[in-house]
Design a protein around this motif. Structure first.
Motif, mmCIF file in Angstrom:
data_model
loop_
_atom_site.group_PDB
_atom_site.id
_atom_site.type_symbol
_atom_site.label_atom_id
_atom_site.label_comp_id
_atom_site.label_asym_id
_atom_site.label_seq_id
_atom_site.Cartn_x
_atom_site.Cartn_y
_atom_site.Cartn_z
ATOM 1 N N ARG A 36 0.843 -1.197 0.000
ATOM 2 C CA ARG A 36 0.000 0.000 0.000
ATOM 3 C C ARG A 36 0.877 1.245 0.000
ATOM 4 N N THR A 37 0.412 2.274 -0.673
ATOM 5 C CA THR A 37 1.163 3.525 -0.725
ATOM 6 C C THR A 37 0.924 4.318 0.557
ATOM 7 N N GLU A 38 1.843 5.245 0.821
ATOM 8 C CA GLU A 38 1.699 6.090 2.007
ATOM 9 C C GLU A 38 0.432 6.937 1.928
ATOM 10 N N ASN A 39 0.041 7.306 0.723
ATOM 11 C CA ASN A 39 -1.191 8.084 0.553
ATOM 12 C C ASN A 39 -2.415 7.245 0.934
ATOM 13 N N GLU A 40 -2.394 5.963 0.607
ATOM 14 C CA GLU A 40 -3.490 5.064 0.973
ATOM 15 C C GLU A 40 -3.549 4.837 2.482
ATOM 16 N N LYS A 70 -2.751 7.085 4.738
ATOM 17 C CA LYS A 70 -2.805 8.393 5.401
ATOM 18 C C LYS A 70 -3.794 8.424 6.568
ATOM 19 N N GLN A 71 -5.015 7.948 6.354
ATOM 20 C CA GLN A 71 -6.041 8.008 7.397
ATOM 21 C C GLN A 71 -5.672 7.143 8.602
#
Length: 85
Positions: free
Chosen positions: A57-61, A63-64
């Protein structure tokens, strides 16, 4: 169907003089204190974050989840005065 057994409750404890009182600051289902539950939740979120990173998973994914984890750590530190690494 619910019933009550006379003189028994899973939500009470004795305090030495055989008088029963409600268990304070304790979750009846798990037997953990609120502090233990909060710490368990933080540890679970950390392991979820690590697992999701390994899955790619990307860091943007993430984030929450990271924001929620940081919020929970901050609240835990304020309430229980613990230091995290």
């Amino acid at each position: 169907m619910a019933f009550k057994m006379s003189g028994f409750s899973a939500f009470t404890k004795t305090n030495g003089d055989d008088k029963k009182k409600i268990a304070e600051n304790q979750d009846p289902a798990t037997g953990e204190t609120r502090q233990e539950q909060a710490l368990s939740s933080i540890k679970s979120m950390e392991s979820d974050l690590e697992r999701l990173r390994k899955e790619g998973r990307t860091e943007n994914e993430l984030k929450q989840l990271k924001l929620t984890l940081a919020k929970n750590k901050k609240e835990y530190q304020e309430k229980y005065k613990q230091i995290f690494e």
